[in-house]
Write an enzyme that holds these catalytic residues in place. Structure first.
Site, PDB file in Angstrom:
ATOM      1  N   GLY A 284       0.774  -1.241   0.000  1.00 26.09           N
ATOM      2  CA  GLY A 284       0.000   0.000   0.000  1.00 26.09           C
ATOM      3  C   GLY A 284       0.799   1.281   0.000  1.00 26.09           C
ATOM      4  O   GLY A 284       0.218   2.367   0.039  1.00 26.09           O
ATOM      5  N   PRO A 332       4.739  -4.785  -0.931  1.00 29.38           N
ATOM      6  CA  PRO A 332       4.650  -3.608  -1.795  1.00 29.38           C
ATOM      7  C   PRO A 332       4.566  -3.983  -3.276  1.00 29.38           C
ATOM      8  O   PRO A 332       5.303  -4.860  -3.742  1.00 29.38           O
ATOM      9  CB  PRO A 332       5.964  -2.866  -1.509  1.00 29.38           C
ATOM     10  N   GLY A 333       3.664  -3.360  -4.000  1.00 28.52           N
ATOM     11  CA  GLY A 333       3.583  -3.568  -5.452  1.00 28.52           C
ATOM     12  C   GLY A 333       3.885  -2.267  -6.165  1.00 28.52           C
ATOM     13  O   GLY A 333       4.920  -2.106  -6.807  1.00 28.52           O
ATOM     14  N   ARG A 375      -6.750   4.001 -14.811  1.00 33.05           N
ATOM     15  CA  ARG A 375      -6.752   4.548 -13.442  1.00 33.05           C
ATOM     16  C   ARG A 375      -7.355   5.953 -13.361  1.00 33.05           C
ATOM     17  O   ARG A 375      -7.975   6.299 -12.372  1.00 33.05           O
ATOM     18  CB  ARG A 375      -5.333   4.519 -12.857  1.00 33.05           C
ATOM     19  N   TYR A 379     -10.337   5.803 -10.860  1.00 34.57           N
ATOM     20  CA  TYR A 379     -10.068   6.352  -9.520  1.00 34.57           C
ATOM     21  C   TYR A 379      -9.909   7.861  -9.516  1.00 34.57           C
ATOM     22  O   TYR A 379      -9.467   8.411  -8.495  1.00 34.57           O
ATOM     23  CB  TYR A 379      -8.764   5.780  -8.947  1.00 34.57           C
ATOM     24  N   CYS A 406     -13.893   5.483 -27.658  1.00 37.30           N
ATOM     25  CA  CYS A 406     -15.216   6.069 -27.824  1.00 37.30           C
ATOM     26  C   CYS A 406     -15.855   6.314 -26.472  1.00 37.30           C
ATOM     27  O   CYS A 406     -16.814   5.612 -26.091  1.00 37.30           O
ATOM     28  CB  CYS A 406     -16.083   5.134 -28.647  1.00 37.30           C
ATOM     29  N   GLU A 407     -15.334   7.255 -25.736  1.00 39.11           N
ATOM     30  CA  GLU A 407     -15.783   7.477 -24.366  1.00 39.11           C
ATOM     31  C   GLU A 407     -15.243   8.844 -23.969  1.00 39.11           C
ATOM     32  O   GLU A 407     -14.034   9.077 -24.072  1.00 39.11           O
ATOM     33  CB  GLU A 407     -15.133   6.391 -23.488  1.00 39.11           C
ATOM     34  N   TYR A 436      -0.419  -1.256 -12.105  1.00 38.34           N
ATOM     35  CA  TYR A 436      -1.865  -1.236 -12.344  1.00 38.34           C
ATOM     36  C   TYR A 436      -2.253  -0.527 -13.647  1.00 38.34           C
ATOM     37  O   TYR A 436      -3.347   0.021 -13.759  1.00 38.34           O
ATOM     38  CB  TYR A 436      -2.607  -0.618 -11.149  1.00 38.34           C
TER      39      TYR A 436
HETATM   40  C1  PLP Z   1      -3.294  -8.320  -0.416  1.00 38.77           C
HETATM   41  C2  PLP Z   1      -2.559  -7.246  -1.141  1.00 38.77           C
HETATM   42  N1  PLP Z   1      -1.240  -7.136  -0.942  1.00 38.77           N
HETATM   43  C3  PLP Z   1      -0.509  -6.199  -1.581  1.00 38.77           C
HETATM   44  C4  PLP Z   1      -1.106  -5.304  -2.456  1.00 38.77           C
HETATM   45  C5  PLP Z   1      -0.225  -4.317  -3.131  1.00 38.77           C
HETATM   46  O1  PLP Z   1      -0.575  -3.013  -2.868  1.00 38.77           O
HETATM   47  P1  PLP Z   1       0.336  -1.835  -3.381  1.00 38.77           P
HETATM   48  O2  PLP Z   1       0.559  -2.042  -4.844  1.00 38.77           O
HETATM   49  O3  PLP Z   1      -0.453  -0.619  -3.117  1.00 38.77           O
HETATM   50  O4  PLP Z   1       1.608  -1.876  -2.616  1.00 38.77           O
HETATM   51  C6  PLP Z   1      -2.484  -5.374  -2.679  1.00 38.77           C
HETATM   52  C7  PLP Z   1      -3.163  -4.387  -3.535  1.00 38.77           C
HETATM   53  O5  PLP Z   1      -3.631  -3.364  -3.071  1.00 38.77           O
HETATM   54  C8  PLP Z   1      -3.229  -6.370  -2.009  1.00 38.77           C
HETATM   55  O6  PLP Z   1      -4.529  -6.492  -2.209  1.00 38.77           O
HETATM   56  N1  LYS Z   2      -5.619  -1.377  -8.789  1.00 42.49           N
HETATM   57  C1  LYS Z   2      -5.470  -0.347  -7.793  1.00 42.49           C
HETATM   58  C2  LYS Z   2      -4.826  -0.787  -6.533  1.00 42.49           C
HETATM   59  C3  LYS Z   2      -5.527  -1.835  -5.730  1.00 42.49           C
HETATM   60  C4  LYS Z   2      -5.153  -3.180  -6.160  1.00 42.49           C
HETATM   61  C5  LYS Z   2      -4.858  -4.207  -5.147  1.00 42.49           C
HETATM   62  N2  LYS Z   2      -5.769  -4.434  -4.031  1.00 42.49           N
HETATM   63  C6  LYS Z   2      -4.802   0.878  -8.371  1.00 42.49           C
HETATM   64  O1  LYS Z   2      -4.590   0.968  -9.516  1.00 42.49           O
HETATM   65  O2  LYS Z   2      -4.481   1.799  -7.691  1.00 42.49           O
END
Ligand code: PLP
Ligand code: LYS
Length: 478
Positions: A284, A332-333, A375, A379, A406-407, A436
């Site tokens: 997150g 972390p992603g 996104r 969002y 088309c949006e 994402y």
């Molecule tokens: C269970 C879980 N772990 C990790 C992440 C990775 O989150 P982030 O990319 O915000 O670090 C997510 C996505 O929000 C998730 O659902």
């Molecule tokens: N997909 C989302 C994050 C949440 C995905 C994982 N729970 C984004 O683009 O910000």
């Protein structure tokens, strides 16, 4: 009269209230915190990444394209492995699971494995990518709120290190599959800790009214643990897990979540006499999409997280005497993949639209859009961009960068100052698109998805190839 003032346009009520207003500074300037670390402009004004200029990249691979700075991705992974982890030394270290949902392909799985991280996958598809990369099974965690029997079997056959269970049905399913296979499944319990993360509603995941996890307040998490312990021959309870949401900038939500998780962890030891060996605080961590975002660095994050975990463990007496502290992990992603990548587009049309009251808005259309970056539409996310193929001496012009779909909500960058001479054929780069964007891309309007190009040491290579219309037609069996 043309309105150059973002504030003026929004004050007139067009485009809704802005979150972020760009400032009309030097249109050629690159804010370093928004770009992969090797990005710069060469003497001809072209953006370069990993020693290669974007005009050459576009000529060879076409646009739209996601361009990953491999060294930047790896450096961010290492920063979590080393700088984030260092303050956890007294707590027995920390395991970093890269969240593959942000972006995953075979090559990226190899980078993650090479850099010594673990991997979080949340579907059979993501797991298949990890398997193809030969990712060490024990370093994989499987997530998902509705895993199929086939996915559970796939994970157990590969021998993943943890399955994070998310419902009572799933506890029974994992136990049944493990028993049938004659193995003991390592499981964690996803706990809904009741934290309202300060982020967009759609990406917050630990408040009560959403689909993930077992509620702590409602007693379901405790019930899930009891049921898992009843299946001790098939299920090996590793610990608790919580993920509070995404694009979060301070650690206050993690503090509450750690307090509640560690409280439950201690209850389990007291009530059941079971010292679970692990505890996962999820991912997150936010990144900078525009100048308004100021994320903490991995070292500062690690210091704050280690501090709050140590405090909470101390308050329940864990980690002292004969009560071993659990090994902490994080997921972390976005913070690893997001800043490593920009999307390269070619400008197709530039259109001034009269808004009344003497105001105009400039729409710059590019050869991609909501199919490669959903996104902004989903969002209300803010992005920035820059003219990438040349330096311009022209003044700033406020523009909205839109896609080809088309949006009318097909917006890539809501507001940005581009040079006044922006024109068809120019290349525009949008930073911060490594997480994402490709992973949530669609083929809306039968638009083939762009390739992912990894650049390093002056060389670009395709790590995910461009889709073709033939690929799409092949799915349509007619
Ligand atoms: C269970 C879980 N772990 C990790 C992440 C990775 O989150 P982030 O990319 O915000 O670090 C997510 C996505 O929000 C998730 O659902
Ligand atoms: N997909 C989302 C994050 C949440 C995905 C994982 N729970 C984004 O683009 O910000």
């Amino acid at each position: 009269m043309r309105a150059h003032e973002a504030g003026a346009l929004h004050a007139e009520g067009y485009g809704g209230p802005p979150h972020w207003l760009p400032t009309p500074g030097d249109v050629n300037e690159l804010m370093p915190q928004l770009w992969p670390q090797t990005v710069t402009r060469d003497e001809q004004g072209r953006l370069t990444v990993g020693g290669l200029d974007v005009v050459s990249i576009a000529r060879e691979f076409g646009t739209a394209a996601y361009v990953v700075d491999e060294e930047d991705f790896r450096a961010r992974a290492r920063a979590f492995r080393d700088e984030f982890a260092e303050p956890f030394a007294d707590l027995g270290g920390v395991d970093v699971y890269y969240a593959g949902k942000a972006f995953l392909c075979t090559e990226v799985a190899r980078w993650v494995a090479d850099e010594g991280l673990c991997l979080d996958v949340c579907s059979g598809g993501e797991l298949a990518v990890a398997q193809r990369a030969g990712f060490p099974a024990k370093r994989i965690g499987l997530h998902g709120n509705n895993k199929s029997l086939a996915e559970i079997r796939q994970a157990l056959e590969y021998g993943v290190g943890r399955i994070v269970v998310d419902s009572f049905e799933e506890i029974e399913r994992v136990a049944a599959v493990a028993s049938a296979m004659g193995v003991r499944a390592p499981v964690m319990v996803r706990v809904t800790v009741g934290v309202e993360a300060h982020t967009h509603e759609f990406i917050a995941t630990a408040h009560e009214d959403q689909k993930f996890g077992f509620s702590l307040a409602g007693g379901r998490a405790a019930e899930a643990i009891a049921r898992i312990l009843e299946h001790a021959e098939a299920l090996d309870l590793l610990g608790l897990h919580s993920h509070i949401g995404s694009q979060i900038f301070d650690t206050s939500g993690f503090e509450v979540s750690a307090r509640r998780l560690i409280g439950l962890h201690a209850d389990v030891a007291r009530i059941h006499g079971v010292h679970m060996p692990e505890l996962d605080l999820g991912g997150g961590y936010g990144i900078a999409y525009t100048s308004e975002h100021t994320p903490l660095r991995p070292r500062e994050l690690g210091e704050q997280m280690a501090d709050l975990v140590a405090r909470e463990l101390k308050s329940v007496g864990d980690g002292s005497g004969d009560t071993p502290a659990p090994k902490i992990s994080i997921e972390p992603g976005r913070a690893i993949a997001g800043p490593s990548t920009f999307t390269l587009y070619e400008v197709g049309t530039v259109k001034d639209v009269g808004l009344g009251g003497g105001l105009t808005r400039t729409y710059v259309s590019v050869d991609g859009g909501m199919s490669d970056n959903i996104r902004t539409a989903l969002y209300d996310a803010d992005y920035s961009c820059t003219l990438a193929s040349r330096r311009s001496g022209a003044g700033p012009r406020l523009a909205r960068v839109v896609g080809k779909h088309c949006e009318s909500g097909d917006i890539v960058v809501m507001d940005e100052y581009l040079p006044d001479d922006i024109a068809a054929g120019d290349l525009v780069a949008v930073p911060g698109t490594g997480a994402y964007c490709r992973s949530m891309a669609s083929q809306y309007n039968h638009t083939p998805r762009p390739p992912v190009l990894a650049v390093r040491d002056g060389r670009a290579r395709v790590i995910v190839r461009r889709e073709t219309v033939e690929d799409l037609l092949a799915l349509d069996v007619g």
